[in-house]
Motif scaffolding. Structure first.
Motif, PDB file in Angstrom:
ATOM      1  N   SER A 165       0.832  -1.205   0.000  1.00 27.23           N
ATOM      2  CA  SER A 165       0.000   0.000   0.000  1.00 27.23           C
ATOM      3  C   SER A 165       0.866   1.255   0.000  1.00 27.23           C
ATOM      4  O   SER A 165       0.597   2.218  -0.730  1.00 27.23           O
ATOM      5  CB  SER A 165      -0.925  -0.005   1.223  1.00 27.23           C
ATOM      6  OG  SER A 165      -1.814  -1.097   1.181  1.00 27.23           O
ATOM      7  N   LYS A 221       2.781   1.583  -3.468  1.00 28.16           N
ATOM      8  CA  LYS A 221       1.978   2.028  -4.606  1.00 28.16           C
ATOM      9  C   LYS A 221       1.790   3.546  -4.573  1.00 28.16           C
ATOM     10  O   LYS A 221       1.797   4.196  -5.627  1.00 28.16           O
ATOM     11  CB  LYS A 221       0.630   1.312  -4.620  1.00 28.16           C
ATOM     12  CG  LYS A 221       0.728  -0.150  -5.022  1.00 28.16           C
ATOM     13  CD  LYS A 221      -0.619  -0.793  -5.267  1.00 28.16           C
ATOM     14  CE  LYS A 221      -1.190  -0.386  -6.598  1.00 28.16           C
ATOM     15  NZ  LYS A 221      -2.405  -1.159  -6.947  1.00 28.16           N
ATOM     16  N   LEU A 276       4.042   4.244 -11.395  1.00 33.38           N
ATOM     17  CA  LEU A 276       2.956   3.262 -11.454  1.00 33.38           C
ATOM     18  C   LEU A 276       2.483   3.115 -12.899  1.00 33.38           C
ATOM     19  O   LEU A 276       2.294   2.004 -13.401  1.00 33.38           O
ATOM     20  CB  LEU A 276       1.789   3.688 -10.560  1.00 33.38           C
ATOM     21  CG  LEU A 276       0.674   2.646 -10.422  1.00 33.38           C
ATOM     22  CD1 LEU A 276       1.180   1.386  -9.731  1.00 33.38           C
ATOM     23  CD2 LEU A 276      -0.515   3.213  -9.658  1.00 33.38           C
ATOM     24  N   LEU A 313       5.219  -4.515  -8.484  1.00 31.61           N
ATOM     25  CA  LEU A 313       3.906  -4.907  -8.994  1.00 31.61           C
ATOM     26  C   LEU A 313       3.802  -6.424  -9.150  1.00 31.61           C
ATOM     27  O   LEU A 313       2.735  -7.012  -8.918  1.00 31.61           O
ATOM     28  CB  LEU A 313       3.627  -4.213 -10.325  1.00 31.61           C
ATOM     29  CG  LEU A 313       3.509  -2.682 -10.266  1.00 31.61           C
ATOM     30  CD1 LEU A 313       3.335  -2.105 -11.655  1.00 31.61           C
ATOM     31  CD2 LEU A 313       2.354  -2.248  -9.363  1.00 31.61           C
ATOM     32  N   GLY A 359       3.227  -7.817  -5.850  1.00 32.28           N
ATOM     33  CA  GLY A 359       1.836  -7.538  -5.494  1.00 32.28           C
ATOM     34  C   GLY A 359       0.870  -8.517  -6.140  1.00 32.28           C
ATOM     35  O   GLY A 359      -0.101  -8.949  -5.504  1.00 32.28           O
ATOM     36  N   TYR A 361      -3.237  -5.528 -10.325  1.00 35.99           N
ATOM     37  CA  TYR A 361      -1.780  -5.607 -10.480  1.00 35.99           C
ATOM     38  C   TYR A 361      -1.414  -6.089 -11.883  1.00 35.99           C
ATOM     39  O   TYR A 361      -0.474  -5.574 -12.498  1.00 35.99           O
ATOM     40  CB  TYR A 361      -1.183  -6.541  -9.428  1.00 35.99           C
ATOM     41  CG  TYR A 361      -0.958  -5.885  -8.090  1.00 35.99           C
ATOM     42  CD1 TYR A 361       0.033  -4.916  -7.919  1.00 35.99           C
ATOM     43  CD2 TYR A 361      -1.738  -6.228  -6.977  1.00 35.99           C
ATOM     44  CE1 TYR A 361       0.235  -4.310  -6.689  1.00 35.99           C
ATOM     45  CE2 TYR A 361      -1.529  -5.628  -5.742  1.00 35.99           C
ATOM     46  CZ  TYR A 361      -0.542  -4.665  -5.601  1.00 35.99           C
ATOM     47  OH  TYR A 361      -0.340  -4.059  -4.378  1.00 35.99           O
ATOM     48  N   GLN A 382      -1.774  -3.285 -14.353  1.00 35.09           N
ATOM     49  CA  GLN A 382      -0.691  -2.302 -14.235  1.00 35.09           C
ATOM     50  C   GLN A 382       0.622  -2.834 -14.801  1.00 35.09           C
ATOM     51  O   GLN A 382       1.455  -2.065 -15.303  1.00 35.09           O
ATOM     52  CB  GLN A 382      -0.522  -1.911 -12.765  1.00 35.09           C
ATOM     53  CG  GLN A 382      -1.682  -1.078 -12.246  1.00 35.09           C
ATOM     54  CD  GLN A 382      -1.856  -1.154 -10.730  1.00 35.09           C
ATOM     55  OE1 GLN A 382      -1.149  -1.885 -10.041  1.00 35.09           O
ATOM     56  NE2 GLN A 382      -2.801  -0.386 -10.215  1.00 35.09           N
TER      57      GLN A 382
END
Length: 261
Positions: A28, A31, A40, A58, A61, A77, A80
């Motif tokens: 958290s 990001k 990001l 990522l 994640g 994720y 992204q």
């Protein structure tokens, strides 16, 4: 970036020790850091090292999401990561996590019965068609899809233990839940009762206790004295056929045809 890399080092340690709670907290924070650093969704001209760190965060994640059974988080994720896997693929060195994560996404599509999306995603992979069979991460979901289409559910179940990464098992377990319900519906239609032992085998349960729990959820009756499952039969629906309306509609249709001719 100094603070970001410090948090990234902590994330790697927590991930390697499988401290899922701490990973969630660090992800958290990271990001937010990636957003502030414009990484990001990379903008401008970021350095190669910064891009590698962002991609790795990522990827961790995405895997963390599966380990915590959070499929929507995995979707985010994975979405992204597409920028790093496509737009920056010529700049970044290959990632050892890329194909395990891509394959997890393919299995996810299978569990959601999104077969068209599965094939579209498969065709968009940066792999030639003849290389798919040689990639253990991609060939696994391809085989799963073929066995599902064939109805070879035992092969799907056995493939759980042959998964190239541990995280596959979460999706295969979810897939087996769907398969069990399909098999159960067929059993209800085909049999009045079944021995508990046979039902346990047909439904791919490890023991009879799991089968009994499933039977209760389906509303089946269990005769413990005879070790038998009795399927609840649905009453036949009596449907009244609207004969007069059908006859009237047929005659009207015939008259219209005569007029056309």
């Amino acid at each position: 970036m100094a603070n970001l890399k410090a948090l990234y080092n902590d994330l790697q340690k927590s991930f390697n020790s499988n401290d899922l709670k701490k990973c969630g907290t660090l992800l958290s924070q990271l990001k937010i850091g990636l957003i502030e650093a414009g990484l990001l969704i990379p903008q401008g001209d970021p350095s190669l090292d910064d891009l590698i760190v962002a991609r790795d965060i990522l990827e961790i994640g995405a895997i963390w999401s599966i380990r915590t059974r959070d499929v929507p988080s995995f979707d985010r994720y994975f979405s992204q990561l597409q920028t790093f896997y496509t737009d920056y693929s010529s700049l970044l060195p290959p990632s050892k996590r890329e194909y395990p994560i891509r394959s997890l996404n393919l299995v996810r599509l299978l569990t959601q019965n999104r077969i068209a999306d599965f094939h579209t995603t498969l065709e968009s992979l940066p792999l030639p068609a003849d290389a798919i069979a040689d990639n253990p991460y991609i060939s696994h979901p391809v085989n799963l899809e073929r066995w599902l289409m064939e109805g070879s559910y035992s092969k799907v179940w056995n493939a759980r233990e042959e998964a190239p990464v541990e995280e596959y098992k979460f999706f295969v377990d979810s897939l087996m839940g769907t398969i069990r319900n399909e098999i159960a519906s067929c059993e209800e239609a085909a049999y009045e009762n079944l021995p508990l032992k046979d039902a346990t085998t047909l439904l791919f349960f490890n023991n009879q206790s799991e089968a009994l729990t499933f039977a209760k959820q389906r509303g089946w009756q269990v005769d413990l004295s005879n070790s038998t499952i009795v399927f609840a039969k649905k009453g036949e629906e009596n449907m009244e056929i609207p004969k007069e309306k059908l006859i009237t509609a047929s005659l009207a249709y015939a008259r219209e045809l005569e007029q056309i001719v």
